[in-house]
Design an enzyme around this catalytic site. Structure first.
Site, PDB file in Angstrom:
ATOM      1  N   ARG A  86       7.123  -5.561   3.794  1.00 47.62           N
ATOM      2  CA  ARG A  86       5.787  -6.219   3.358  1.00 47.62           C
ATOM      3  C   ARG A  86       5.481  -6.167   2.069  1.00 47.62           C
ATOM      4  O   ARG A  86       5.819  -5.252   1.243  1.00 47.62           O
ATOM      5  CB  ARG A  86       4.617  -5.318   4.188  1.00 47.62           C
ATOM      6  CG  ARG A  86       3.078  -5.952   4.301  1.00 47.62           C
ATOM      7  CD  ARG A  86       2.142  -5.749   2.972  1.00 47.62           C
ATOM      8  NE  ARG A  86       1.633  -4.368   3.308  1.00 47.62           N
ATOM      9  CZ  ARG A  86       0.616  -3.815   3.923  1.00 47.62           C
ATOM     10  NH1 ARG A  86      -0.102  -5.043   4.555  1.00 47.62           N
ATOM     11  NH2 ARG A  86       0.387  -2.930   4.123  1.00 47.62           N
TER      12      ARG A  86
ATOM     13  N   GLU B  42      -5.842 -11.426   7.571  1.00 49.27           N
ATOM     14  CA  GLU B  42      -6.584 -10.306   7.164  1.00 49.27           C
ATOM     15  C   GLU B  42      -8.206 -10.724   6.759  1.00 49.27           C
ATOM     16  O   GLU B  42      -8.850  -9.880   6.202  1.00 49.27           O
ATOM     17  CB  GLU B  42      -5.923  -9.772   5.880  1.00 49.27           C
ATOM     18  CG  GLU B  42      -4.461  -9.073   6.006  1.00 49.27           C
ATOM     19  CD  GLU B  42      -3.819  -8.645   5.200  1.00 49.27           C
ATOM     20  OE1 GLU B  42      -3.950  -7.515   4.960  1.00 49.27           O
ATOM     21  OE2 GLU B  42      -3.123  -9.447   4.271  1.00 49.27           O
TER      22      GLU B  42
ATOM     23  N   THR C 268      -7.212  -3.846   9.461  1.00 48.94           N
ATOM     24  CA  THR C 268      -8.251  -3.155   8.804  1.00 48.94           C
ATOM     25  C   THR C 268      -8.572  -3.922   7.889  1.00 48.94           C
ATOM     26  O   THR C 268     -10.200  -3.849   7.659  1.00 48.94           O
ATOM     27  CB  THR C 268      -7.474  -1.727   7.892  1.00 48.94           C
ATOM     28  OG1 THR C 268      -6.337  -2.388   7.235  1.00 48.94           O
ATOM     29  CG2 THR C 268      -7.217  -0.741   8.867  1.00 48.94           C
ATOM     30  N   ASP C 269      -8.128  -4.910   6.858  1.00 52.34           N
ATOM     31  CA  ASP C 269      -8.826  -5.617   6.009  1.00 52.34           C
ATOM     32  C   ASP C 269      -9.424  -6.744   6.943  1.00 52.34           C
ATOM     33  O   ASP C 269     -10.577  -7.258   6.284  1.00 52.34           O
ATOM     34  CB  ASP C 269      -7.584  -6.263   5.096  1.00 52.34           C
ATOM     35  CG  ASP C 269      -7.307  -5.551   3.968  1.00 52.34           C
ATOM     36  OD1 ASP C 269      -7.980  -4.637   3.704  1.00 52.34           O
ATOM     37  OD2 ASP C 269      -6.053  -5.531   3.746  1.00 52.34           O
TER      38      ASP C 269
ATOM     39  N   HIS D 197       0.934  -1.395  -0.067  1.00 47.86           N
ATOM     40  CA  HIS D 197       0.062  -0.196   0.060  1.00 47.86           C
ATOM     41  C   HIS D 197       0.859   1.254   0.052  1.00 47.86           C
ATOM     42  O   HIS D 197       0.777   2.008   0.842  1.00 47.86           O
ATOM     43  CB  HIS D 197      -1.037  -0.103   1.164  1.00 47.86           C
ATOM     44  CG  HIS D 197      -2.166  -1.312   1.047  1.00 47.86           C
ATOM     45  ND1 HIS D 197      -2.869  -1.061   0.079  1.00 47.86           N
ATOM     46  CD2 HIS D 197      -2.155  -2.227   1.929  1.00 47.86           C
ATOM     47  CE1 HIS D 197      -3.720  -2.244   0.373  1.00 47.86           C
ATOM     48  NE2 HIS D 197      -3.271  -2.742   1.433  1.00 47.86           N
TER      49      HIS D 197
END
Length: 251
Positions: free
Chosen positions: A69, A145, A170-171, A44
């Site tokens: 990541r 996730e 969040t996911d 991201h």
């Protein structure tokens, strides 16, 4: 020895920084602070491989362990990052045992895995003895996730060759039908996070989590998480800038 693994061997959790902005100067600056590791986020963020390679060097120069990541759980990408000097891999969206095995195979040389031999930067750090200790120099975490990953958590944790799991709150919240908040207090998400932590420790594995603030990171460390990140660089920059502006305009 990997600095994060050293923390664990000494009975301590590891605290990591998180980078979403490309560049070597601030990567080194964060690494010179009291972080055990600094994670470069390639999923991201606009950071590409040409940018990540010198950032890995900067983080190592600063004294922290360089982690990445990855964009996806892809063996060719993972192996390339390891050869470039990443000593920790956090692979996103690992939902099944097979996907966890894909990660594990990329982290280790034969006979434990399928990693191709070409450790250009690691051989500079560890010399000719790198092959014999390669597995101990790398930490691998599978991201949890989704609802599917929760259902398969014990199978994922049973995979030899990964150190543990890393929760993407969040996911996970989004897949459970809630707002994608980092430091969520939604009961179902909080319960799911606690369940992952408990199952990981029951399996003898490590568990990490992404946090959006130092305060929330402190809570997760107190709860027994082994690897905690506390606020990405972009969020810290924005927060600091807002405070400076507020101070300047407080007439």
């Amino acid at each position: 020895m990997n600095k994060v693994r050293t923390c664990w061997n000494e009975g301590r959790p590891a605290l990591a920084g998180w980078l979403q902005l490309p560049g070597t100067l601030h990567a080194e600056a964060l690494a010179r602070l009291d972080y055990d590791a600094v994670v470069i986020d390639m999923q991201h963020s606009p950071i590409d491989f040409g940018q990540v390679a010198p950032m890995l060097i900067a983080i190592e120069l600063g004294g922290a362990e360089p982690f990445v990541r990855t964009q996806v759980n892809d063996p060719s990408d993972i192996m390339k990052l390891l050869d470039a000097g990443a000593y920790g891999i956090i692979a996103p969206m690992v939902n099944t045992r097979a996907e966890a095995q894909t990660l594990a195979s990329a982290l280790h040389y034969s006979p434990r895995g399928l990693r191709s031999f070409g450790p250009r930067r690691p051989s500079l750090r560890y010399g000719s003895g790198y092959l014999a200790q390669a597995s101990e120099t790398v930490v691998g975490l599978a991201m949890i996730e989704t609802r599917e990953a929760l259902a398969n958590i014990d199978e994922i944790l049973s995979v030899d060759g990964i150190d543990g799991v890393f929760i993407g709150p969040t996911d996970l919240a989004l897949d459970l039908g809630h707002a994608p908040l980092v430091d969520t207090e939604e009961a179902e998400v909080v319960s799911a996070i606690a369940h992952v932590r408990e199952r990981a420790h029951a399996a003898g594995k490590r568990v990490g989590i992404f946090c959006g603030s130092g305060g929330f990171a402190r809570v997760k460390l107190a709860e027994g998480f082994d690897f905690v990140t506390a606020a990405p660089d972009l969020a810290m920059l924005s927060a600091a800038a807002r405070q400076v502006i507020a101070d300047a305009r407080a007439l």
